[in-house]
Design an enzyme around this catalytic site. Structure first.
Site, PDB file in Angstrom:
ATOM      1  N   TYR A   1      30.987 -13.137   0.673  1.00  0.00           N
ATOM      2  CA  TYR A   1      30.200 -13.498  -0.517  1.00  0.00           C
ATOM      3  C   TYR A   1      28.967 -12.596  -0.589  1.00  0.00           C
ATOM      4  CZ  TYR A   1      33.287 -17.333   0.422  1.00  0.00           C
ATOM      5  OH  TYR A   1      34.427 -18.054   0.698  1.00  0.00           O
ATOM      6  N   HIS A   9      40.790 -32.029   4.531  1.00  0.00           N
ATOM      7  CA  HIS A   9      40.228 -31.675   5.838  1.00  0.00           C
ATOM      8  C   HIS A   9      40.775 -32.723   6.795  1.00  0.00           C
ATOM      9  CE1 HIS A   9      36.609 -29.729   3.575  1.00  0.00           C
ATOM     10  NE2 HIS A   9      37.687 -28.978   3.539  1.00  0.00           N
ATOM     11  N   ASP A  59      34.250 -53.103 -16.491  1.00  0.00           N
ATOM     12  CA  ASP A  59      35.504 -53.474 -15.842  1.00  0.00           C
ATOM     13  C   ASP A  59      36.355 -52.244 -15.505  1.00  0.00           C
ATOM     14  OD1 ASP A  59      36.255 -52.745 -18.345  1.00  0.00           O
ATOM     15  OD2 ASP A  59      37.483 -54.533 -18.759  1.00  0.00           O
ATOM     16  N   GLU A 108      42.976 -18.066   0.743  1.00  0.00           N
ATOM     17  CA  GLU A 108      43.310 -19.217   1.590  1.00  0.00           C
ATOM     18  C   GLU A 108      44.781 -19.585   1.476  1.00  0.00           C
ATOM     19  OE1 GLU A 108      41.320 -22.864   0.426  1.00  0.00           O
ATOM     20  OE2 GLU A 108      41.646 -23.734   2.414  1.00  0.00           O
ATOM     21  N   ASP A 141      39.711 -22.092  -5.994  1.00  0.00           N
ATOM     22  CA  ASP A 141      40.050 -22.871  -4.799  1.00  0.00           C
ATOM     23  C   ASP A 141      40.553 -24.203  -5.315  1.00  0.00           C
ATOM     24  OD1 ASP A 141      40.095 -24.440  -2.500  1.00  0.00           O
ATOM     25  OD2 ASP A 141      38.228 -23.632  -1.700  1.00  0.00           O
ATOM     26  N   ASP A 177      45.865 -26.695  -0.306  1.00  0.00           N
ATOM     27  CA  ASP A 177      44.491 -26.177  -0.411  1.00  0.00           C
ATOM     28  C   ASP A 177      44.611 -24.661  -0.452  1.00  0.00           C
ATOM     29  OD1 ASP A 177      41.837 -25.536  -0.163  1.00  0.00           O
ATOM     30  OD2 ASP A 177      41.503 -26.590   1.731  1.00  0.00           O
ATOM     31  N   HIS A 183      30.389 -24.543  -3.148  1.00  0.00           N
ATOM     32  CA  HIS A 183      30.986 -25.749  -3.721  1.00  0.00           C
ATOM     33  C   HIS A 183      30.723 -25.854  -5.221  1.00  0.00           C
ATOM     34  CE1 HIS A 183      31.039 -27.412   0.616  1.00  0.00           C
ATOM     35  NE2 HIS A 183      32.179 -26.850   0.306  1.00  0.00           N
ATOM     36  N   GLU A 229      41.231 -19.353   5.747  1.00  0.00           N
ATOM     37  CA  GLU A 229      40.482 -19.055   4.525  1.00  0.00           C
ATOM     38  C   GLU A 229      39.207 -18.257   4.752  1.00  0.00           C
ATOM     39  OE1 GLU A 229      38.599 -22.582   2.790  1.00  0.00           O
ATOM     40  OE2 GLU A 229      39.597 -23.817   4.305  1.00  0.00           O
ATOM     41  N   HIS A 254      31.186 -20.110   6.144  1.00  0.00           N
ATOM     42  CA  HIS A 254      31.964 -21.341   6.354  1.00  0.00           C
ATOM     43  C   HIS A 254      33.039 -21.107   7.402  1.00  0.00           C
ATOM     44  CE1 HIS A 254      35.275 -19.682   3.946  1.00  0.00           C
ATOM     45  NE2 HIS A 254      34.389 -19.322   3.033  1.00  0.00           N
ATOM     46  N   ARG A 265      37.392 -15.234  -1.549  1.00  0.00           N
ATOM     47  CA  ARG A 265      38.002 -16.043  -0.486  1.00  0.00           C
ATOM     48  C   ARG A 265      39.500 -16.023  -0.748  1.00  0.00           C
ATOM     49  NH1 ARG A 265      35.059 -20.112  -0.871  1.00  0.00           N
ATOM     50  NH2 ARG A 265      36.222 -21.627  -2.093  1.00  0.00           N
ATOM     51  N   HIS A 314      40.835 -25.333   8.875  1.00  0.00           N
ATOM     52  CA  HIS A 314      40.749 -26.770   9.147  1.00  0.00           C
ATOM     53  C   HIS A 314      42.151 -27.344   9.115  1.00  0.00           C
ATOM     54  CE1 HIS A 314      41.283 -27.550   4.797  1.00  0.00           C
ATOM     55  NE2 HIS A 314      40.357 -26.641   4.569  1.00  0.00           N
TER      56      HIS A 314
HETATM   57 MN   LIG Z   1      40.228 -25.268   2.682  1.00  0.00          MN
END
Ligand SMILES: [Mn+2]
Length: 429
Positions: A388, A366, A41, A399, A263, A274, A246, A384, A355, A397, A359
């Site tokens: 790497y 996003h 539940d 951002e 991040d 972000d 990620h 950003e 990447h 990075r 965005h």
């Molecule tokens: Mn971002």
């Protein structure tokens, strides 16, 4: 809700802008998100559908918004349906929206219980020339779960098979890409919470600390400041983990001499921040780390300059690619032959920066918005860039979140230390 009440004028204006985009005689219907199950539940915490939130401010499950701006019946031009509440429900499940409270929050005068939806539909469907329904048309959607909007589309299509159904999503994307002053304040609030979280964490990090301990510091700060929590699963990546784009395990110890990439976004009133910062675990960059860091920072500063009305996202990304290429040549990571022989569909710089640079950001991290139109005042973007280098255990990075205005950028996240000196001074003060 944990956040402070939002000025209902935001939602009143949004409905007005939406109505202006509808053809005459059209009807539009939006559904809330479901509460998602876990096991037994158990349920996940509720996250409202961004479109019904944008148009109403109603932040509750089992809610339907019906807009028929040209209806002969004035009371049916804007109708909100909410789940019926009573003393028993209030005792077991907590407070739900009463009709009065729903009107206060949304500015919608006609509020009915959800059980009245069918009979109201009977009237408005007989008037409607065409019907706008919603779907998640995000260009990166990846969703196997059937939404309430999807179930509703099936239901209404069977009940009223000969009506003309159309897509609300393109209108919503267009509207939501331009942030109004009240939205910019909400984005600013989410950014402020996040910035303060970063400042707190920069003083907390030291060799030996676990990545998840850092995650906990952020969450502690966010929730204490009326945030629901993370805007997305945070990436707290030390050393080589930062090269896994990620990485969300966040279960390693931060080592002396390594960099730490964080991040982390905060939610506030369904709006998101972000931010990414990369810092030295021991409070001092090595000369190589500093060299690569400053290369990323220079790309970022020049990229920010290109976020301005009239530019276009695809062209912007191409230009950022050129900046990055020249930095990677300077760092000795690429040579002229790499660049000369590069595949235009996957340029040489992508080996170290794979990447996108920006965005849209808003109710979605996003956020929705077109990639083919020109940028304009009111667009909110992240910026950003990153480099790497797994073989050097370096992943960097940086951002920020910004809003484009006619007279330049508002940087919502500049309060989080970003220059090498600023970071070292802050960590060591
Ligand atoms: Mn971002």
């Amino acid at each position: 809700m944990r956040y402070h009440s939002i000025d209902p004028q935001l939602f009143i204006n949004n409905r007005k802008r939406f109505a202006e985009k509808l053809p005459s005689g059209a009807l539009a219907i939006f559904n809330s998100n479901d509460i998602m199950p876990t096991n037994g539940d158990g349920t996940m915490s509720f996250r409202q559908n961004n479109d019904i939130f944008y148009l109403s401010g109603a932040d509750q499950e089992e809610t339907v918004l019906l807009l028929s701006p040209d209806s002969f019946h004035e009371k049916y031009r804007e109708v909100l349906f909410v789940i019926e509440t009573n003393d028993h429900i209030a005792r077991w499940e907590g407070e739900k929206l009463t009709k009065e409270r729903a009107t206060e929050l949304t500015g919608i005068k006609t509020v009915y219980w959800l059980s009245e939806l069918e009979s109201v539909l009977q009237t408005v469907m007989s008037e409607a020339k065409e019907v706008f329904l919603n779907d998640n048309e995000h260009y990166r959607r990846a969703n196997e779960v059937e939404t309430r909007d999807a179930r509703f589309r099936r239901w209404i299509g069977e009940k009223y098979p000969l009506h003309t159904y159309r897509r609300a999503a393109p209108i919503m994307h267009e509207l939501r890409a331009i942030k109004s002053p009240i939205e910019i304040e909400l984005l600013r609030k989410a950014a402020e919470i996040d910035v303060e979280g970063f400042k707190r964490v920069m003083k907390f990090v030291k060799p030996g600390v676990m990545e998840y301990e850092i995650e906990a510091e952020f969450l502690h700060h966010f929730i204490r400041n009326r945030s629901r929590g993370f805007a997305y699963t945070p990436i707290i990546a030390s050393g080589g983990n930062a090269c896994v784009l990620h990485y969300i395990e966040n279960n390693q110890a931060c080592k002396d001499g390594d960099l730490l990439l964080m991040d982390v976004g905060a939610d506030y009133a369904n709006y998101n921040s972000d931010i990414t910062r990369t810092i030295p675990v021991n409070g001092k960059f090595t000369s190589r780390q500093k060299e690569v860091y400053n290369a990323v920072l220079r790309v970022m500063k020049e990229s920010l300059d290109m976020l301005r009305p009239g530019n276009q996202l695809h062209e912007y990304h191409r230009e950022v690619g050129k900046l990055m290429t020249s930095e990677l040549l300077g760092l000795g990571l690429l040579d002229k032959t790499d660049v000369k022989n590069e595949n235009p569909d996957w340029p040489a710089y992508k080996k170290y920066f794979m990447h996108g640079t920006s965005h849209y950001i808003g109710l979605d991290v996003h956020d929705v918005g077109s990639w083919t139109v020109k940028m304009e005042a009111g667009n909110a973007f992240t910026c950003e860039p990153g480099i790497y280098i797994p073989e050097e255990n370096i992943g960097i990075r940086i951002e920020d979140d910004v809003v484009i205005t006619e007279d330049g950028l508002i940087n919502l996240t500049e309060g989080a230390p970003k220059e090498v000196d600023e970071i070292e001074d802050w960590m060591n003060s």
